[in-house]
Design a protein around this motif. Structure first.
Motif, mmCIF file in Angstrom:
data_model
loop_
_atom_site.group_PDB
_atom_site.id
_atom_site.type_symbol
_atom_site.label_atom_id
_atom_site.label_comp_id
_atom_site.label_asym_id
_atom_site.label_seq_id
_atom_site.Cartn_x
_atom_site.Cartn_y
_atom_site.Cartn_z
ATOM 1 N N THR A 125 9.796 -12.079 -4.779
ATOM 2 C CA THR A 125 10.603 -13.072 -4.278
ATOM 3 C C THR A 125 11.678 -15.156 -5.328
ATOM 4 O OG1 THR A 125 9.006 -14.714 -5.693
ATOM 5 C CG2 THR A 125 8.279 -14.124 -3.408
ATOM 6 N N GLY A 126 12.145 -15.272 -4.791
ATOM 7 C CA GLY A 126 13.458 -15.337 -5.545
ATOM 8 C C GLY A 126 13.545 -16.784 -4.889
ATOM 9 N N GLN A 127 13.403 -18.158 -6.285
ATOM 10 C CA GLN A 127 13.174 -19.342 -5.662
ATOM 11 C C GLN A 127 14.742 -20.299 -4.940
ATOM 12 O OE1 GLN A 127 10.821 -21.351 -8.781
ATOM 13 N NE2 GLN A 127 11.479 -20.242 -10.084
ATOM 14 N N GLU A 128 15.891 -19.113 -5.356
ATOM 15 C CA GLU A 128 16.729 -20.412 -4.345
ATOM 16 C C GLU A 128 16.656 -19.706 -2.901
ATOM 17 O OE1 GLU A 128 19.592 -21.956 -5.402
ATOM 18 O OE2 GLU A 128 17.666 -21.582 -7.650
ATOM 19 N N GLY A 129 15.725 -19.011 -3.128
ATOM 20 C CA GLY A 129 15.532 -18.927 -1.436
ATOM 21 C C GLY A 129 15.762 -17.333 -0.801
ATOM 22 N N ILE A 130 14.718 -16.358 -1.106
ATOM 23 C CA ILE A 130 15.004 -15.143 -1.013
ATOM 24 C C ILE A 130 13.939 -14.596 -1.349
ATOM 25 C CG2 ILE A 130 17.884 -14.509 -0.993
ATOM 26 C CD1 ILE A 130 15.369 -12.798 -3.615
ATOM 27 N N TYR A 131 12.983 -13.473 0.020
ATOM 28 C CA TYR A 131 12.417 -11.983 -0.687
ATOM 29 C C TYR A 131 13.162 -11.075 -0.710
ATOM 30 C CZ TYR A 131 11.284 -12.482 4.119
ATOM 31 O OH TYR A 131 11.320 -12.274 5.850
ATOM 32 N N GLY A 132 12.248 -9.829 -0.817
ATOM 33 C CA GLY A 132 12.992 -9.048 -0.831
ATOM 34 C C GLY A 132 12.270 -7.097 -1.383
ATOM 35 N N ARG A 133 12.367 -6.750 -0.993
ATOM 36 C CA ARG A 133 11.864 -5.504 -1.025
ATOM 37 C C ARG A 133 12.455 -4.204 -1.767
ATOM 38 N NH1 ARG A 133 10.497 -3.124 4.746
ATOM 39 N NH2 ARG A 133 11.978 -2.663 4.792
ATOM 40 N N LEU A 134 11.677 -3.377 -2.826
ATOM 41 C CA LEU A 134 12.414 -2.226 -3.797
ATOM 42 C C LEU A 134 11.447 -1.021 -3.180
ATOM 43 C CD1 LEU A 134 13.562 -0.313 -5.144
ATOM 44 C CD2 LEU A 134 12.247 -1.886 -6.984
ATOM 45 N N ASP A 135 12.204 0.064 -2.444
ATOM 46 C CA ASP A 135 10.865 1.038 -2.639
ATOM 47 C C ASP A 135 11.753 2.296 -3.912
ATOM 48 O OD1 ASP A 135 10.385 3.567 -1.930
ATOM 49 O OD2 ASP A 135 10.881 4.039 -0.008
ATOM 50 N N PRO A 136 10.641 2.429 -4.397
ATOM 51 C CA PRO A 136 11.427 2.913 -5.700
ATOM 52 C C PRO A 136 11.491 4.546 -5.849
ATOM 53 C CG PRO A 136 8.797 2.128 -6.120
ATOM 54 C CD PRO A 136 9.290 1.642 -4.466
ATOM 55 N N LYS A 155 1.172 -1.392 0.058
ATOM 56 C CA LYS A 155 0.426 -0.447 0.340
ATOM 57 C C LYS A 155 0.641 1.210 0.118
ATOM 58 C CE LYS A 155 -3.617 -0.015 2.461
ATOM 59 N NZ LYS A 155 -5.214 0.270 3.282
ATOM 60 N N ASP A 156 2.446 1.177 0.596
ATOM 61 C CA ASP A 156 3.251 2.388 0.758
ATOM 62 C C ASP A 156 3.969 2.457 -0.776
ATOM 63 O OD1 ASP A 156 1.734 2.939 3.368
ATOM 64 O OD2 ASP A 156 3.485 1.495 3.250
ATOM 65 N N GLY A 157 3.778 1.628 -1.983
ATOM 66 C CA GLY A 157 4.175 1.658 -3.260
ATOM 67 C C GLY A 157 5.789 0.888 -3.367
ATOM 68 N N ARG A 158 5.478 0.356 -2.337
ATOM 69 C CA ARG A 158 7.091 -0.198 -2.473
ATOM 70 C C ARG A 158 7.036 -2.028 -3.018
ATOM 71 N NH1 ARG A 158 8.095 0.095 3.798
ATOM 72 N NH2 ARG A 158 6.020 -0.990 4.013
ATOM 73 N N LEU A 159 7.462 -2.440 -3.633
ATOM 74 C CA LEU A 159 7.677 -3.692 -4.598
ATOM 75 C C LEU A 159 7.804 -4.830 -3.674
ATOM 76 C CD1 LEU A 159 7.121 -5.049 -7.534
ATOM 77 C CD2 LEU A 159 9.205 -4.623 -7.941
ATOM 78 N N SER A 179 13.653 5.693 -2.671
ATOM 79 C CA SER A 179 14.765 5.587 -2.666
ATOM 80 C C SER A 179 16.180 4.952 -3.489
ATOM 81 C CB SER A 179 15.199 5.409 -1.452
ATOM 82 O OG SER A 179 14.812 4.243 -1.325
ATOM 83 N N GLY A 180 15.469 3.727 -4.383
ATOM 84 C CA GLY A 180 16.186 2.946 -4.826
ATOM 85 C C GLY A 180 16.501 2.414 -3.831
ATOM 86 N N LYS A 181 16.216 1.863 -2.818
ATOM 87 C CA LYS A 181 17.560 0.788 -2.120
ATOM 88 C C LYS A 181 16.375 -0.533 -1.909
ATOM 89 C CE LYS A 181 17.491 0.097 3.361
ATOM 90 N NZ LYS A 181 18.015 0.460 4.255
ATOM 91 N N VAL A 182 17.429 -1.926 -2.023
ATOM 92 C CA VAL A 182 16.706 -2.796 -1.879
ATOM 93 C C VAL A 182 17.251 -3.415 -0.884
ATOM 94 C CG1 VAL A 182 16.595 -4.986 -3.754
ATOM 95 C CG2 VAL A 182 16.880 -2.515 -4.767
ATOM 96 N N GLU A 183 16.429 -4.094 -0.063
ATOM 97 C CA GLU A 183 16.507 -5.167 0.393
ATOM 98 C C GLU A 183 15.872 -6.610 0.311
ATOM 99 O OE1 GLU A 183 15.715 -2.962 4.834
ATOM 100 O OE2 GLU A 183 14.510 -2.102 3.268
ATOM 101 N N VAL A 184 17.165 -7.036 0.668
ATOM 102 C CA VAL A 184 16.233 -8.692 0.128
ATOM 103 C C VAL A 184 16.928 -9.592 1.866
ATOM 104 C CG1 VAL A 184 18.252 -10.778 -0.531
ATOM 105 C CG2 VAL A 184 17.549 -8.681 -1.586
ATOM 106 N N TRP A 185 16.098 -10.597 2.441
ATOM 107 C CA TRP A 185 15.625 -11.369 3.344
ATOM 108 C C TRP A 185 15.773 -12.786 2.953
ATOM 109 C CZ3 TRP A 185 13.435 -7.092 2.691
ATOM 110 C CH2 TRP A 185 13.695 -6.572 3.554
ATOM 111 N N ASN A 186 16.949 -13.648 4.196
ATOM 112 C CA ASN A 186 16.704 -15.005 3.635
ATOM 113 C C ASN A 186 14.698 -16.196 4.468
ATOM 114 O OD1 ASN A 186 19.199 -15.631 2.406
ATOM 115 N ND2 ASN A 186 19.950 -15.558 4.422
ATOM 116 N N ALA A 187 14.834 -16.748 3.041
ATOM 117 C CA ALA A 187 13.513 -17.318 3.326
ATOM 118 C C ALA A 187 13.142 -18.664 4.173
ATOM 119 C CB ALA A 187 12.596 -17.683 2.132
ATOM 120 N N PRO A 188 11.988 -18.067 5.154
ATOM 121 C CA PRO A 188 13.264 -18.819 6.488
ATOM 122 C C PRO A 188 12.752 -20.433 6.301
ATOM 123 C CG PRO A 188 10.706 -17.849 6.519
ATOM 124 C CD PRO A 188 11.341 -17.406 5.622
#
Length: 232
Positions: free
Chosen positions: A47-58, A40-44, A60-69
């Motif tokens: 998912t990545g099949q190798e075991g990650i998910y992430g977030r892009l804030d358009p 709802k805040d416009g952040r994308l 600021s351009g900041k990309v964050e990635v987390w390891n899937a549990p």
């Protein structure tokens, strides 16, 4: 879009057609990027099949990635009307809810073992509909009641790939075995099938707008349209 080759999120400006890539953070490895969904805040979120998910804030351009549990498998992803984000893990046979504030993902197990949860889509009530590839089922998780229901797709050995919920909360799926887009009515609990006029259509993603459902036929390199008023 998620770009598996570039290991990046890519944005195309519709006015200028300029292309900008937002690379995953250094050290992320080859994520095998899959699907994205805006919160709802416009952040994308993606998912990545190798075991990650992430977030892009358009903004600021900041990309964050987390390891899937639970490791590999993060695949389809959706955002509910209230702003919650869920993804499906194909290899992990579960769905997960992401806390959009902290980024923490909490797995939720469907009742069918080894079902192969492939894609997810929220309806207007925030229920999460899941296409289950291995089980050939469509399932729904109701977060408010914390319960599940499941229905087998018609035919022999169905393979449920994509799922989409339209503005009427009608559920649409793709079945690779039947080479068809399938409609499921949750009120009557009945299915209707719309086969492709070409072999091996392999519709891997569905989307739509009011009165229309669009399918991407990866096997034929074309888009197909079903007008939901007429079923054509």
């Amino acid at each position: 879009m998620t770009d598996g080759g570039l290991n990046a999120i890519v944005r195309v400006d519709p006015e200028t057609e300029a292309v900008k890539a937002f690379a995953l953070p250094e050290g992320s490895g080859n994520a095998n990027l899959n699907t994205g969904s805006f919160d709802k805040d416009g952040r994308l979120w993606f998912t990545g099949q190798e075991g990650i998910y992430g977030r892009l804030d358009p903004a600021s351009g900041k990309v964050e990635v987390w390891n899937a549990p639970r490791g590999r498998g993060a695949y389809g992803i959706t955002t509910t009307p209230s702003g919650e984000v869920y993804y499906a893990s194909l290899a992990g046979n579960h769905i997960a809810r992401i806390d959009v504030s902290t980024g923490e993902a909490s797995p939720i197990d469907p009742p069918t073992a080894d079902q192969g949860a492939r894609r997810v889509w929220s309806d207007s009530k925030g229920r999460i509909w899941v296409s289950e590839w291995n089980a050939g089922q469509v399932s729904v998780f109701d977060p408010a009641a914390n319960d599940w229901r499941s229905w087998k797709l018609p035919g022999d050995e169905p393979q449920a790939y994509a799922v989409y919920v339209d503005e009427r909360d009608t559920v649409w799926l793709t079945d690779f075995s039947a080479n068809a887009i399938v409609r499921f009515d949750p009120e009557t609990q009945t299915f209707a099938s719309f086969p492709s006029d070409r072999d091996n259509a392999n519709v891997r993603q569905l989307n739509g707008r009011s009165g229309e459902v669009w399918g991407a036929e990866s096997g034929t390199d074309r888009l197909v349209l079903i007008e939901t008023e007429t079923g054509e």
